[in-house]
Write a protein that holds these residues in place. Structure first.
Motif, PDB file in Angstrom:
ATOM      1  N   ARG A 129       0.895  -1.522  -0.034  1.00  0.00           N
ATOM      2  CA  ARG A 129       0.155   0.196   0.077  1.00  0.00           C
ATOM      3  C   ARG A 129       1.039   1.788  -0.409  1.00  0.00           C
ATOM      4  O   ARG A 129       0.470   1.948  -0.960  1.00  0.00           O
ATOM      5  N   LEU A 130       2.223   1.189   1.138  1.00  0.00           N
ATOM      6  CA  LEU A 130       3.228   2.077   0.574  1.00  0.00           C
ATOM      7  C   LEU A 130       3.241   2.460  -0.390  1.00  0.00           C
ATOM      8  O   LEU A 130       4.141   4.015  -0.751  1.00  0.00           O
ATOM      9  N   ALA A 131       4.406   1.639  -0.477  1.00  0.00           N
ATOM     10  CA  ALA A 131       5.007   1.719  -1.870  1.00  0.00           C
ATOM     11  C   ALA A 131       4.194   1.637  -3.882  1.00  0.00           C
ATOM     12  O   ALA A 131       5.177   2.532  -4.136  1.00  0.00           O
ATOM     13  N   ALA A 132       2.997   2.443  -3.194  1.00  0.00           N
ATOM     14  CA  ALA A 132       1.629   1.976  -4.237  1.00  0.00           C
ATOM     15  C   ALA A 132       1.974   3.558  -4.632  1.00  0.00           C
ATOM     16  O   ALA A 132       2.090   4.592  -5.421  1.00  0.00           O
ATOM     17  N   GLU A 133       2.149   4.071  -3.703  1.00  0.00           N
ATOM     18  CA  GLU A 133       2.329   5.857  -3.233  1.00  0.00           C
ATOM     19  C   GLU A 133       3.820   6.517  -3.424  1.00  0.00           C
ATOM     20  O   GLU A 133       3.953   8.091  -3.917  1.00  0.00           O
ATOM     21  N   THR A 134       4.756   5.350  -2.560  1.00  0.00           N
ATOM     22  CA  THR A 134       6.236   6.108  -2.724  1.00  0.00           C
ATOM     23  C   THR A 134       7.350   5.360  -2.624  1.00  0.00           C
ATOM     24  O   THR A 134       7.314   4.692  -3.066  1.00  0.00           O
ATOM     25  N   SER A 135       8.387   6.131  -2.168  1.00  0.00           N
ATOM     26  CA  SER A 135       9.559   5.036  -3.065  1.00  0.00           C
ATOM     27  C   SER A 135       9.956   4.292  -2.021  1.00  0.00           C
ATOM     28  O   SER A 135       9.267   4.218  -0.844  1.00  0.00           O
ATOM     29  N   MET A 160       9.964  -7.824  -2.058  1.00  0.00           N
ATOM     30  CA  MET A 160       8.389  -7.655  -1.660  1.00  0.00           C
ATOM     31  C   MET A 160       7.012  -7.441  -2.591  1.00  0.00           C
ATOM     32  O   MET A 160       6.468  -7.540  -3.555  1.00  0.00           O
ATOM     33  N   VAL A 161       7.536  -6.300  -2.957  1.00  0.00           N
ATOM     34  CA  VAL A 161       6.403  -5.273  -3.772  1.00  0.00           C
ATOM     35  C   VAL A 161       6.376  -6.082  -4.688  1.00  0.00           C
ATOM     36  O   VAL A 161       6.179  -6.128  -5.781  1.00  0.00           O
ATOM     37  N   GLU A 162       8.249  -5.984  -6.086  1.00  0.00           N
ATOM     38  CA  GLU A 162       7.879  -5.877  -7.102  1.00  0.00           C
ATOM     39  C   GLU A 162       7.276  -7.877  -7.044  1.00  0.00           C
ATOM     40  O   GLU A 162       6.870  -7.923  -8.122  1.00  0.00           O
ATOM     41  N   GLY A 163       7.303  -8.310  -6.413  1.00  0.00           N
ATOM     42  CA  GLY A 163       7.151  -9.936  -6.117  1.00  0.00           C
ATOM     43  C   GLY A 163       5.204  -9.605  -6.342  1.00  0.00           C
ATOM     44  O   GLY A 163       4.571 -10.487  -6.970  1.00  0.00           O
ATOM     45  N   HIS A 203      -3.801  -0.984  -6.739  1.00  0.00           N
ATOM     46  CA  HIS A 203      -4.690  -0.189  -5.288  1.00  0.00           C
ATOM     47  C   HIS A 203      -5.605   0.651  -5.463  1.00  0.00           C
ATOM     48  O   HIS A 203      -6.333   1.078  -4.191  1.00  0.00           O
ATOM     49  N   HIS A 204      -5.804   1.671  -6.556  1.00  0.00           N
ATOM     50  CA  HIS A 204      -6.398   2.519  -6.369  1.00  0.00           C
ATOM     51  C   HIS A 204      -7.873   1.516  -7.316  1.00  0.00           C
ATOM     52  O   HIS A 204      -8.832   2.772  -7.465  1.00  0.00           O
TER      53      HIS A 204
END
Length: 354
Positions: free
Chosen positions: A47-53, A77-80, A341-342
């Protein structure tokens, strides 16, 4: 690692005497089977990585949850999950059922943004949004500014680096999967990019087509400024008049305004104005059948493509951060993460995620 910080616990390892592989039987009940991080932590991380670095995500996780994950762990983790979301979007049945049950008419909007790749520099990121929206109150062309449409009852978005031909081939299968077999019921809205309308003509033949009203108004404004001067009251007056004609009469209104502009006695002035009006007519002539704004306003339908422009801006804020360059293979996972996410697919994905 859990949402309340690191948790250490002891459990028994079970192994059958027959020699088969053993396991920690309690892991399944605790929701940590094969994972160092709970699903909640992974969800918050995405959720956080969809918005920021990734670095900012790592810091925020520490500050908000007390969970210590280094930026590289966050990235992995996020790229997975991003790859999982890309696959999920193509197979999601829960959102398809929700889309079929949602009220309203189908809207299709598409656009393109830019993403900086390490291998090939700046590339076009094609974006599409499919939504449903109920009709709003009838509005007259003179009151178009007062139009207030209901929020979309459901929104789905997808994006990828692709040519226009490759991208358009995915539109009709996605619409079919969402239970939209009749293209005549689809309302396509977009700016004036030629690739968009060529693709719409090929992939969504028979749909209702509308040129984004606000994009069209930009061309009227530029024409006014070329003739009367940038920032002048005469240019503003001419623009407001042309905008009113466009909203009320569409293509006929544009032609009427051009006729008024050229109705001057001075031949030299007429020829000077003609350069601007010819450019304007050349643009609107390509969209003469997409200017039925009065009809859409009366029916309570949208006349702008703000849905996809908002999604493009959201993707741009994440993928075009200062100094950001992406391995091309990782653009799709991140684009899918932001799109999921959105939209309503966020909860559907995590309901199925391991």
């Amino acid at each position: 690692m859990s949402a309340v910080g690191a948790v250490v616990f002891m459990r028994r390892y079970w192994k059958c005497t027959c020699g088969s592989d053993g396991s920690y039987a309690a892991d399944e009940l605790l929701g940590v089977a094969g994972q160092r991080y709970t699903k909640t932590v992974q969800k918050h991380c995405c959720r956080l990585a969809a918005e920021t670095s990734f670095a900012s995500t790592s810091k925020l996780l520490h500050d908000l949850l007390g969970a210590d994950l280094c930026p590289e762990t966050v990235r992995t983790m996020v790229e997975g999950h991003g790859k999982g979301m890309a696959r999920f979007q193509a197979e999601d049945t829960a959102s398809a059922q929700a889309f079929q049950q949602a009220a309203g008419a189908v809207e299709f909007t598409t656009d393109a943004g830019k993403v900086h790749t390490r291998e090939q520099g700046w590339k076009d990121l094609k974006i599409a949004v499919i939504s449903k929206r109920e009709a709003g109150e009838a509005t007259t062309p003179d009151q178009w500014k007062a139009q207030r449409l209901p929020a979309a009852t459901i929104v789905l978005a997808f994006a990828r680096i692709a040519t226009a031909k490759e991208f358009r081939k995915s539109w009709r299968p996605r619409l079919r999967r969402l239970g939209v077999p009749c293209l005549a019921s689809v309302h396509a809205l977009a700016d004036g990019a030629s690739w968009i309308w060529k693709a719409v003509q090929r992939a969504l033949t028979g749909c209702v087509q509308t040129l984004d009203f606000f994009h069209a108004c930009q061309h009227l404004s530029k024409c006014s400024e070329r003739i009367f001067g940038e920032g002048t009251s005469a240019a503003r007056t001419a623009y407001e008049h042309s905008r009113s004609l466009l909203a009320r009469q569409g293509w006929i209104g544009v032609c009427q305004w051009v006729g008024e502009l050229l109705d001057v006695a001075d031949d030299a002035e007429r020829e000077r104005r003609r350069k601007a009006t010819d450019r304007l007519l050349g643009y609107f002539a390509k969209h003469s059948q997409r200017l039925n704004y009065a009809e859409h306003l009366q029916a309570g339908r949208a006349i702008g493509s703000g849905q996809v422009e908002g999604e493009a801006k959201t993707l741009g804020l994440r993928l075009k951060r200062r100094g950001a360059r992406w391995n091309k293979i990782n653009v799709q996972p991140m684009a899918s993460l932001v799109c999921v996410h959105h939209t309503c697919q966020w909860d559907a994905y995590w309901a199925l995620a391991a």
